[in-house]
Design a protein around this motif. Structure first.
Motif, PDB file in Angstrom:
ATOM      1  N   TYR A 213       5.876  13.638  12.128  1.00 37.67           N
ATOM      2  CA  TYR A 213       6.776  13.512  11.437  1.00 37.67           C
ATOM      3  C   TYR A 213       7.728  14.546  10.621  1.00 37.67           C
ATOM      4  O   TYR A 213       8.539  14.233  10.229  1.00 37.67           O
ATOM      5  CB  TYR A 213       5.435  13.610  10.599  1.00 37.67           C
TER       6      TYR A 213
ATOM      7  N   ARG B 258      10.511  13.621  12.360  1.00 37.46           N
ATOM      8  CA  ARG B 258      10.790  11.649  11.699  1.00 37.46           C
ATOM      9  C   ARG B 258      12.708  12.366  11.000  1.00 37.46           C
ATOM     10  O   ARG B 258      13.210  11.391  10.169  1.00 37.46           O
ATOM     11  CB  ARG B 258      10.057  11.380  11.443  1.00 37.46           C
TER      12      ARG B 258
ATOM     13  N   PHE C  72      13.545  -1.013   0.439  1.00 32.84           N
ATOM     14  CA  PHE C  72      12.206  -1.040  -0.331  1.00 32.84           C
ATOM     15  C   PHE C  72      12.627  -2.031  -1.261  1.00 32.84           C
ATOM     16  O   PHE C  72      13.320  -1.809  -2.418  1.00 32.84           O
ATOM     17  CB  PHE C  72      11.492  -0.089  -0.870  1.00 32.84           C
TER      18      PHE C  72
ATOM     19  N   GLU D  37      -8.021   5.061  11.206  1.00 35.86           N
ATOM     20  CA  GLU D  37      -6.655   5.313  10.895  1.00 35.86           C
ATOM     21  C   GLU D  37      -6.431   5.051   9.392  1.00 35.86           C
ATOM     22  O   GLU D  37      -5.969   6.713   8.723  1.00 35.86           O
ATOM     23  CB  GLU D  37      -5.394   4.639  11.611  1.00 35.86           C
TER      24      GLU D  37
ATOM     25  N   ARG E 133      -8.930   8.112   8.163  1.00 36.67           N
ATOM     26  CA  ARG E 133      -8.058   9.368   9.052  1.00 36.67           C
ATOM     27  C   ARG E 133      -6.971   9.738   7.049  1.00 36.67           C
ATOM     28  O   ARG E 133      -6.651  11.120   6.739  1.00 36.67           O
ATOM     29  CB  ARG E 133      -7.340   9.488  10.414  1.00 36.67           C
TER      30      ARG E 133
ATOM     31  N   SER F 180      -0.857  11.736  -0.281  1.00 34.50           N
ATOM     32  CA  SER F 180       0.164  11.211   0.047  1.00 34.50           C
ATOM     33  C   SER F 180      -0.002   9.508  -0.464  1.00 34.50           C
ATOM     34  O   SER F 180       1.162   8.704  -0.820  1.00 34.50           O
ATOM     35  CB  SER F 180       0.314  11.059   1.743  1.00 34.50           C
TER      36      SER F 180
ATOM     37  N   PRO G 228      -0.628   8.855  -6.109  1.00 37.71           N
ATOM     38  CA  PRO G 228       0.440   8.397  -6.830  1.00 37.71           C
ATOM     39  C   PRO G 228       0.795   7.125  -7.330  1.00 37.71           C
ATOM     40  O   PRO G 228       0.718   6.737  -7.329  1.00 37.71           O
ATOM     41  CB  PRO G 228       1.540   8.916  -6.323  1.00 37.71           C
ATOM     42  N   ASN G 229       0.454   6.792  -5.728  1.00 44.02           N
ATOM     43  CA  ASN G 229       0.419   4.956  -5.815  1.00 44.02           C
ATOM     44  C   ASN G 229      -0.996   3.854  -6.352  1.00 44.02           C
ATOM     45  O   ASN G 229      -0.698   2.669  -6.396  1.00 44.02           O
ATOM     46  CB  ASN G 229       0.779   4.237  -4.275  1.00 44.02           C
TER      47      ASN G 229
ATOM     48  N   LEU H   1       9.446   2.810   7.061  1.00 38.41           N
ATOM     49  CA  LEU H   1       8.550   4.102   5.943  1.00 38.41           C
ATOM     50  C   LEU H   1       8.401   5.493   6.963  1.00 38.41           C
ATOM     51  O   LEU H   1       8.809   6.556   6.535  1.00 38.41           O
ATOM     52  CB  LEU H   1       7.643   3.297   5.435  1.00 38.41           C
ATOM     53  N   GLU H   2       7.850   4.167   8.311  1.00 39.89           N
ATOM     54  CA  GLU H   2       7.909   5.836   9.342  1.00 39.89           C
ATOM     55  C   GLU H   2       9.082   6.430   9.310  1.00 39.89           C
ATOM     56  O   GLU H   2       8.445   7.789   9.239  1.00 39.89           O
ATOM     57  CB  GLU H   2       7.353   4.371  10.476  1.00 39.89           C
TER      58      GLU H   2
ATOM     59  N   ALA I 136       9.143   9.763   7.218  1.00 38.32           N
ATOM     60  CA  ALA I 136       7.902   9.859   7.682  1.00 38.32           C
ATOM     61  C   ALA I 136       7.084  10.072   6.676  1.00 38.32           C
ATOM     62  O   ALA I 136       5.899  10.820   5.946  1.00 38.32           O
ATOM     63  CB  ALA I 136       8.785  11.939   7.442  1.00 38.32           C
ATOM     64  N   TYR I 137       6.539   8.978   6.232  1.00 39.32           N
ATOM     65  CA  TYR I 137       5.871   8.291   5.402  1.00 39.32           C
ATOM     66  C   TYR I 137       4.660   7.880   6.269  1.00 39.32           C
ATOM     67  O   TYR I 137       5.295   6.869   7.262  1.00 39.32           O
ATOM     68  CB  TYR I 137       6.109   7.192   4.958  1.00 39.32           C
ATOM     69  N   ASP I 138       3.568   7.668   6.388  1.00 40.68           N
ATOM     70  CA  ASP I 138       2.893   7.263   7.300  1.00 40.68           C
ATOM     71  C   ASP I 138       1.530   6.277   5.974  1.00 40.68           C
ATOM     72  O   ASP I 138       1.356   6.111   5.084  1.00 40.68           O
ATOM     73  CB  ASP I 138       0.934   8.417   6.770  1.00 40.68           C
ATOM     74  N   PRO I 139       2.164   4.384   7.139  1.00 42.48           N
ATOM     75  CA  PRO I 139       1.767   3.789   6.502  1.00 42.48           C
ATOM     76  C   PRO I 139       0.541   3.320   6.324  1.00 42.48           C
ATOM     77  O   PRO I 139       0.586   3.021   4.921  1.00 42.48           O
ATOM     78  CB  PRO I 139       2.008   2.269   6.914  1.00 42.48           C
TER      79      PRO I 139
ATOM     80  N   TYR J  62       0.626   5.809   3.014  1.00 43.14           N
ATOM     81  CA  TYR J  62       1.497   5.182   2.124  1.00 43.14           C
ATOM     82  C   TYR J  62       1.083   3.738   1.572  1.00 43.14           C
ATOM     83  O   TYR J  62       0.874   3.430   0.092  1.00 43.14           O
ATOM     84  CB  TYR J  62       2.591   5.369   2.205  1.00 43.14           C
TER      85      TYR J  62
ATOM     86  N   LEU K 265     -12.422   0.537  -6.368  1.00 45.68           N
ATOM     87  CA  LEU K 265     -12.559   0.340  -7.384  1.00 45.68           C
ATOM     88  C   LEU K 265     -12.328  -0.679  -8.357  1.00 45.68           C
ATOM     89  O   LEU K 265     -13.082  -0.516  -9.430  1.00 45.68           O
ATOM     90  CB  LEU K 265     -11.382   1.725  -8.135  1.00 45.68           C
TER      91      LEU K 265
END
Lengths: 336, 270, 263
Positions: free
Chosen positions: B74, B77, B90, C31, C34, C41, C44-45, C134-135, C138-141, C144, C155
């Motif tokens: 990461y 990247r 997006f 995944e 983890r 990360s 917030p979403n 996204l990847e 540097a976002y982890d799908p 995210y 919830l």
């Protein structure tokens, strides 16, 4: 946009959590913030009473059972929380009994003098009161319909004693009247059996205690059988056999229904008391026969005795008819 | 420096990369040309770890990408900008948020600094007034420029362009080409450009590599490629349907089919 | 003979494919688990997803609850046919709504709404390379995209179901008063007679497991969508079907492991 989102989500989350919690509390009738006081009662046995069961004073719900603890001394302490402004009777006792046929129990707080006039109950109350430690009030657990059959058993015993006298001397007219009586009784018991059968269909839940009942009835049956054997020899018409068959049939029916019978309903007690009074009536009639007035000629020649017996039978018949006509009043409604 | 060394990659039966070897030096703009479906996108997807090779190594700044732990991957990247073929914006976010995505993730800048950087970057691609609009409201060419802006917002060391001019009219293509040159000159980025548009390749590239049947057929400066003697390279750069000897040519090897396999498995466009 | 071999081969391939699928799903869950660790990360979403998957699903959940409550009350009174006192309508409505119908019916409705929504959205993102984008940023799908949705589902489902329980019982009560000449007190007596907090607890835990399964399946199917519009459509369909089946399986699972054996 983002903040509006957070606000709505927060509102919904908090709103639903509060609503769900309140809903749950409201359904379980937990009291929030209202003042309560605790009352502790001491029992030898609490039957099937559980935490959360209602506490009732004069038929009005007054609180709930908060805890049930087994004391080291062998007593069971039941803590009940009552609304703050409820006044207890001056000399209170607590009686545990079923409130429905589904094993739901309730605790009734009542005046000592208003406690059921039952030897067992009275004994429990007396024992509990005798401990006298702390401020626990005496408590007892109500018996169940086994009592009903116990009374019947006593009557059966009386009848057998009367029958003993019958054996001493017997004339035709007495025999004819006795036959008539027996026939009436036979009809009545057949009717009883039908009633029981029809009622047993509307009873869906029945209690384990009736197992005991069956035993009692069997014992009764044996006792009556003995009587019948003797009476039979003079009447030789076999009606007593018919009675016995009917009684046997009835006990079979009860045995079948007793599989589901869980516990006798507290409200059945009302019915029981009516039955008891009838049976007591019978008891007294038979008692009279039994006492010295009970020479056979006197019984035969004194029409009132016979009429009393007949009246008793018609009374029982009326009761049966009544039960059949308004079964809910005696059974279903009280059961549920 | 980006370095592919003997990379093999197959999707099922289909061999896409078959011993692919190429070096990209700092400050260069290497253009990879080749038939549709030849594996150009697959090659650059390996650089950012979107795909893993069956065999071989891909090194970026001497780090072996396939074996990097997730965290370092990461980090790596963040130094590589990737411009997708169809921009891949997006669509639930505004243009401004799209461009700010990478910056927010990195978390080094405050919100106001991010806003400033987003403004600068959009200005760099000549789209100063679209911040509040959504991708669906923009034309294809504008979206590609936003895609470039998103890739350069992080001020990366490398930018990988996946067919940046495909599907655009010649004028817009020229604008994009200009943009790529500007990025290299202004920001000093090293770029890898995938295209089959030769005009664009000549304009942008400092070196050109032809990918054919899973490996590099020829690599050289623009001039070297233009003067190539290799019939297959010649056919491609001159855009003829047949080889020079008049023989009808169609790529034979699996994976090199012109028509088939526009989309490979693994989500990557080949 | 050849035909038999074909059948065996086909079966073998099918089994192998299923096992592979299970393996992939397992890795996917791993995944996602983890990714859950890095709270910053994804949290917030989460509110956005809670809004979209939860709050916006409230109306459909409540609509179902209203009709279920009414129907249950009438159904109960019809079934009792005088043999059972009418106030048991309250008992039946309370028990069935809280234990079964509110979680399962709402769950099935939301499997359609939420599962298809997630699968279609993530599927579209996948086929238009937005997930790859996204990847590269540097976002982890997983963190995210997946975790916020699964979190929101787990919830919000119980909350929707909890409110549905209240509304369902309310509707049953109104129906009892309106159609059955039952008094409020009688209805409440029936509802309270056998009520325990466990009823609600059980329903809510079940709902949470449904929410977890539906969102996870939606994400899995969506992220594995391939090949354009058709792939997205297939992903959405598969998500709904698998979610619905999973809800029924989980329902049986809870009934066997938790409900069964309780007195």
């Amino acid at each position: 946009m983002k903040r509006g989102n957070d606000f709505i989500v927060g509102l919904v989350v908090i709103g639903s959590v509060v609503a769900i919690v309140l809903f749950s509390l409201w359904l379980s009738q937990a009291s929030l913030g209202s003042k309560e006081k605790d009352v502790v009662a001491r029992f030898t046995d609490v039957g099937n009473a559980k935490v959360g069961n209602s506490v009732v004073i004069r038929g009005v719900q007054a609180g709930r059972i908060q805890s049930i603890e087994l004391e080291t001394t062998g007593w069971v302490l039941v803590k009940m929380s009552l609304d703050q402004d409820i006044k207890l009777p001056s000399n209170p006792v607590v009686v545990l009994s079923e409130s429905s046929m589904f094993g739901e129990w309730q605790a009734t707080i009542m005046e000592r003098s208003a406690a059921p006039d039952d030897a067992d109950v009275q004994q429990q109350l007396a024992q509990s009161a005798a401990v006298g430690r702390g401020n626990a009030i005496p408590g007892a657990r109500l018996p169940d319909i086994a009592q009903l059959t116990a009374v019947a058993g006593r009557i059966a015993g009386d009848m057998s004693r009367v029958a003993d006298r019958f054996q001493v001397a017997f004339d035709d007219r007495a025999a004819a009247e006795l036959r008539q009586s027996i026939r009436n009784f036979a009809d009545l018991s057949a009717e009883l059996e039908r009633t029981v059968r029809s009622q047993s269909q509307s009873l869906s839940q029945l209690g384990a205690d009736v197992h005991k009942t069956v035993g009692t009835i069997n014992a009764t049956a044996v006792a009556v059988q003995r009587t019948a054997d003797r009476v039979d020899s003079s009447t030789s018409k076999g009606q007593i056999h018919q009675i016995m068959d009917n009684v046997g049939q009835a006990s079979e029916d009860i045995k079948v229904t007793s599989h589901d019978l869980r516990d006798a309903s507290h409200s059945l007690m009302a019915t029981q008391q009516q039955l008891s009074s009838v049976l007591t009536h019978a008891d007294s009639v038979l008692g009279k026969i039994d006492r010295g007035q009970g020479s056979l000629g006197m019984m035969v020649n004194d029409p009132t005795l016979y009429q009393n017996g007949d009246a008793l039978l018609s009374q029982m018949r009326e009761l049966v008819a009544e039960i059949r006509a308004h079964p809910r009043q005696y059974l279903s409604v009280k059961i549920f | 420096m980006i370095k592919w060394l003997d990379v093999y990659k197959a999707f099922g039966e289909k061999k896409v990369l078959d011993g692919f070897t190429l070096d990209v030096h700092e400050g260069e703009a290497v253009v990879i040309i080749g038939y549709s479906g030849a594996g150009k996108s697959v090659a650059i997807k390996h650089v950012v770890g979107l795909l893993e090779p069956d065999r071989g190594t891909i090194e970026v700044d001497d780090k072996d990408v396939p074996t990097l732990p997730r965290k370092e991957l990461y980090e790596l990247r963040a130094h590589i900008g990737y411009v997708f073929q169809f921009a891949a914006l997006f669509d639930s976010m505004t243009i401004g948020d799209n461009v700010a995505m990478g910056l927010r993730k990195r978390g080094e800048l405050s919100e106001s600094e991010i806003a400033q950087r987003v403004g600068e970057t959009l200005e760099l691609v000549d789209l100063p007034d679209v911040q509040q609009q959504y991708p669906a409201e923009l034309s294809g060419g504008m979206r590609k420029r936003v895609g470039i802006a998103r890739a350069v917002a992080l001020r990366p060391k490398y930018i990988l362009y996946d067919e940046p001019t495909t599907g655009l009219d010649p004028v817009t293509s020229a604008v994009i080409d200009e943009l790529m040159i500007r990025m290299r000159e202004k920001l000093g980025v090293t770029s890898v450009v995938i295209t089959h548009d030769m005009r664009s390749a000549y304009r942008v590239g400092s070196r050109i590599a032809m990918l054919y049947e899973g490996r590099v057929r020829q690599v050289g400066t623009v001039q070297e490629i233009q003067q190539s003697k290799d019939p297959i390279v010649r056919q491609f750069i001159e855009g003829r349907a047949t080889l020079e000897d008049g023989e009808s040519h169609s790529p034979t090897k699996p994976g090199a089919a012109i028509a088939g396999g526009a989309t490979a498995r693994g989500g990557g466009r080949v | 003979m050849a035909q038999i071999m074909n059948v065996i081969e086909a079966t073998g391939r099918w089994v192998r494919f299923r096992i592979e699928e299970a393996g992939r799903a397992g890795r996917f869950i791993e995944e996602a688990a983890r990714a859950t660790v890095s709270l910053r990360s994804w949290f917030p979403n989460a509110t956005l997803q809670m809004r979209r998957l939860g709050v916006d699903s409230l109306p459909i959940g409540l609509l179902i609850a209203v009709f279920t409550g009414i129907v249950l009350a009438l159904l109960a009174s019809y079934s009792f046919t005088g043999a059972v006192p009418l106030y048991f309508v309250g008992t039946l409505v309370e028990k069935t709504i809280t234990l079964e119908l509110a979680p399962v019916l709402t769950g099935l409705a939301l499997a359609g709404r939420v599962g298809a929504n997630i699968a279609a959205e993530l599927g579209t993102m996948r086929v238009t390379e937005q997930v790859d984008a996204l990847e590269t940023l540097a976002y982890d799908p997983d963190a995210y995209l997946v975790v916020p949705r699964v979190f929101a589902g787990t919830l919000m489902f119980p909350l929707i179901v909890g409110v549905a329980m209240i509304v369902g019982l309310g509707a049953g009560w109104l129906a009892s008063i309106g159609f059955l000449q039952l008094s409020t007190d009688e209805f409440l007596k029936g509802a309270r007679m056998f009520y325990t907090a466990f009823d609600v607890e059980y329903g809510l835990v079940k709902a949470a497991s449904f929410g977890f399964a539906v969102t996870l399946i939606g994400c899995y199917k969506g992220l594995r969508a391939r090949g354009g519009a058709e792939g997205v459509g297939n992903a959405a369909t598969a998500a709904v079907v698998y979610s619905a089946v999973m809800i029924l399986v989980l329902d049986a699972f809870w009934a066997m492991t938790w409900l069964h054996g309780r007195s």
